[in-house]
Design a protein around this motif. Structure first.
Motif, short mmCIF file in Angstrom:
data_model
loop_
_atom_site.label_atom_id
_atom_site.label_comp_id
_atom_site.label_asym_id
_atom_site.label_seq_id
_atom_site.Cartn_x
_atom_site.Cartn_y
_atom_site.Cartn_z
N PRO A 114 0.84 -1.21 0.00
CA PRO A 114 0.00 0.00 0.00
C PRO A 114 0.87 1.25 0.00
O PRO A 114 1.96 1.27 0.60
N GLY A 115 0.41 2.29 -0.67
CA GLY A 115 1.20 3.50 -0.79
C GLY A 115 1.61 4.11 0.54
O GLY A 115 2.68 4.71 0.66
N SER A 116 0.79 3.98 1.56
CA SER A 116 1.11 4.51 2.88
C SER A 116 1.91 3.53 3.72
O SER A 116 2.34 3.86 4.83
N GLY A 117 2.13 2.32 3.20
CA GLY A 117 2.78 1.27 3.96
C GLY A 117 1.77 0.25 4.45
O GLY A 117 0.57 0.53 4.52
N SER A 118 2.22 -0.93 4.78
CA SER A 118 1.31 -1.97 5.24
C SER A 118 0.65 -1.54 6.55
O SER A 118 1.29 -0.90 7.40
N PRO A 119 -0.62 -1.87 6.74
CA PRO A 119 -1.29 -1.48 8.00
C PRO A 119 -0.56 -1.98 9.24
O PRO A 119 -0.49 -1.27 10.25
N ASP A 120 -0.01 -3.21 9.18
CA ASP A 120 0.65 -3.75 10.36
C ASP A 120 1.92 -2.97 10.69
O ASP A 120 2.22 -2.72 11.87
N LEU A 121 2.69 -2.56 9.68
CA LEU A 121 3.90 -1.80 9.95
C LEU A 121 3.56 -0.41 10.48
O LEU A 121 4.20 0.09 11.41
N ARG A 122 2.53 0.22 9.92
CA ARG A 122 2.13 1.53 10.44
C ARG A 122 1.68 1.42 11.90
O ARG A 122 1.98 2.27 12.73
N PRO A 168 6.75 -6.57 6.89
CA PRO A 168 6.40 -7.39 8.06
C PRO A 168 7.59 -7.69 8.95
O PRO A 168 7.45 -7.81 10.18
N ALA A 169 8.77 -7.80 8.35
CA ALA A 169 9.98 -8.04 9.15
C ALA A 169 10.30 -6.84 10.03
O ALA A 169 10.64 -6.98 11.21
N VAL A 170 10.18 -5.65 9.47
CA VAL A 170 10.45 -4.44 10.25
C VAL A 170 9.40 -4.26 11.34
O VAL A 170 9.71 -3.83 12.47
N ALA A 171 8.15 -4.61 11.04
CA ALA A 171 7.11 -4.55 12.07
C ALA A 171 7.48 -5.43 13.25
O ALA A 171 7.34 -5.03 14.42
N ALA A 172 7.97 -6.63 12.96
CA ALA A 172 8.38 -7.53 14.05
C ALA A 172 9.59 -6.97 14.79
O ALA A 172 9.69 -7.09 16.02
N ALA A 173 10.52 -6.36 14.06
CA ALA A 173 11.70 -5.78 14.70
C ALA A 173 11.31 -4.66 15.67
O ALA A 173 11.86 -4.56 16.77
N LEU A 174 10.37 -3.83 15.27
CA LEU A 174 9.94 -2.74 16.14
C LEU A 174 9.29 -3.24 17.42
O LEU A 174 9.23 -2.51 18.42
N ARG A 175 8.83 -4.49 17.39
CA ARG A 175 8.18 -5.06 18.57
C ARG A 175 9.14 -5.91 19.41
O ARG A 175 8.70 -6.58 20.36
N LEU A 176 10.43 -5.90 19.08
CA LEU A 176 11.41 -6.64 19.88
C LEU A 176 11.43 -6.11 21.31
O LEU A 176 11.09 -4.94 21.56
N PRO A 177 11.83 -6.93 22.28
CA PRO A 177 11.90 -6.46 23.66
C PRO A 177 12.81 -5.24 23.80
O PRO A 177 13.78 -5.08 23.05
N THR A 178 12.51 -4.43 24.78
CA THR A 178 13.29 -3.21 25.00
C THR A 178 14.76 -3.52 25.21
O THR A 178 15.64 -2.73 24.82
N GLY A 179 15.05 -4.68 25.78
CA GLY A 179 16.43 -5.07 26.01
C GLY A 179 17.25 -5.15 24.73
O GLY A 179 18.47 -4.95 24.76
#
Length: 402
Positions: free
Chosen positions: A73-81, A282-293
């Motif tokens: 999608p032009g704005s980016g995938s909904p999950d990544l946003r 989707p990979a970046v979305a998962a990366a952004l959700r990695l633990p704070t550590g």
């Protein structure tokens, strides 16, 4: 005087056009070519020599295998946003609508171009700090804007408040802030940021805040300027996956801010790349959700590697300005007897097998004179590489007068 075409203005804004309008190559391409030719350790360009998290890379591989290879999608995938909005809430306490206040870009570089082209008209002034990332100068020139600069001086590379106040005026359309700052490694504190916001409000200017190194600070807090009072309605914030997760080639970035500013940026962005990286999103979305550590651990490890190089530069006889953030460290080669870091940078790959970037290339002519003996080195490399680079740098003192 000849009138420059748009591409020539762009090149001139990035210091790539000579006085007789001949096109040159970027200093990064030039120094990397020399490093490759001589088998030198390349501490010039800011890319890691290790891979990012394997589990995140596997998500991208699986997405390709699953057929996620057509336009995103032009704005980016909904999950990544959504992941970007969650990240801003977790780390910065911001509440964003992922549908209207987040847009995914082809790296932060596209976000810079889209924002400047969306808001800067011919003759508008744009203020950056100097040294400045070359994309700022290029896109300001392409838009027809007038590039004004405020110097960042050693040893702390913080702007002088009075000088900043004298440069920002009612003619200023945009203030571009890079914090943490490339190439100096400075991190701007709350007082500096509050002064920037006050000036933006006084002169009704926008703020474009490039925060790609937001998680890479060493012992100091990163404060997003958009979180300060009065800044939210006039600030677009850029970041990306490249620096935080060591996937620089994926070119997945994002812009956040109030809906009316994001809509304007998105309007221009859709006619640049439209969209990109569907399997990476989707990979970046998962990366952004990695633990704070993960985020704190990566910064601590990077800071330790930076200290290895800083110690090596110290022992080589340079004056070293230890960074508070980013991938980069600045050193002054003047104590070794070298007056021009650009000349030295072009000879180092052959002479000692190490590459660095002169700070002067990030400046207009006056700033280039001011930073002539300063050189930037990247420490986003393996520990053994930095130790070997330090050993080779120790030979610089033998070259004086050679």
């Amino acid at each position: 005087m000849s009138i420059l075409s748009p591409w020539q203005r762009t090149a001139a804004g990035a210091n790539l056009l000579s006085a007789d309008n001949q096109l040159g190559v970027t200093i990064f391409e030039e120094i990397t070519t020399l490093a490759n030719r001589h088998g030198a350790i390349n501490l010039g360009q800011g890319f890691p020599d290790t891979e990012g998290p394997a589990a995140i890379a596997e998500i991208a591989k699986q997405a390709i295998s699953d057929g996620l290879n057509q336009y995103a999608p032009g704005s980016g995938s909904p999950d990544l946003r959504t992941a970007v909005a969650e990240h801003q809430a977790r780390f910065h306490g911001q509440v964003l609508d992922p549908d209207t206040e987040v847009v995914i870009t082809t790296g932060a570089t596209e976000g810079i171009a889209a924002a400047v082209l969306a808001f800067v008209s011919s003759g508008d002034e744009v203020v950056t700090f100097e040294p400045f990332y070359d994309s700022y100068g290029a896109t300001i020139a392409l838009s027809g804007g007038v590039h004004r600069t405020v110097p960042l001086l050693a040893p702390d590379f913080q702007p002088d408040p009075e000088q900043l106040s004298s440069v920002v005026s009612d003619r200023t359309r945009m203030i571009i802030l890079n914090n943490p700052h490339n190439p100096t490694g400075a991190v701007f504190g709350r007082e500096v940021l509050e002064h920037i916001v006050a000036l933006a409000i006084k002169h009704d200017a926008l703020i474009l805040s490039d925060e790609v190194y937001e998680h890479l600070t060493f012992g100091v807090e990163h404060i997003p300027v958009s979180t300060l009072e009065g800044a939210g309605d006039r600030t677009l914030t850029l970041s990306s996956a490249g620096k935080t997760f060591s996937f620089t080639g994926w070119k997945v970035g994002w812009a956040t801010g109030p809906a009316h500013l994001v809509a304007a940026l998105r309007t221009v962005k859709q006619f640049l790349s439209y969209s990109s990286g569907p399997a990476f999103q989707p990979a970046v979305a998962a990366a952004l959700r990695l633990p704070t550590g993960f985020f704190t651990g990566f910064a601590a490890d990077l800071g330790a590697r930076g200290e290895i190089l800083a110690t090596g530069l110290d022992q080589a006889g340079m004056t070293v300005y230890r960074p508070r953030g980013t991938y980069f460290i600045v050193a002054d080669v003047a104590p070794l007897g070298f007056t021009d870091a650009a000349v030295l940078a072009r000879s180092m790959p052959e002479l000692i097998g190490v590459a660095g970037i002169p700070l002067s290339v990030f400046c207009h002519p006056e700033g280039a004179d001011r930073t002539r003996s300063l050189m930037r080195f990247a420490f986003c490399k393996r520990e053994d590489v930095l130790i070997e680079a330090s050993r080779r740098l120790s030979r610089l003192s033998d070259l004086v007068g050679a």
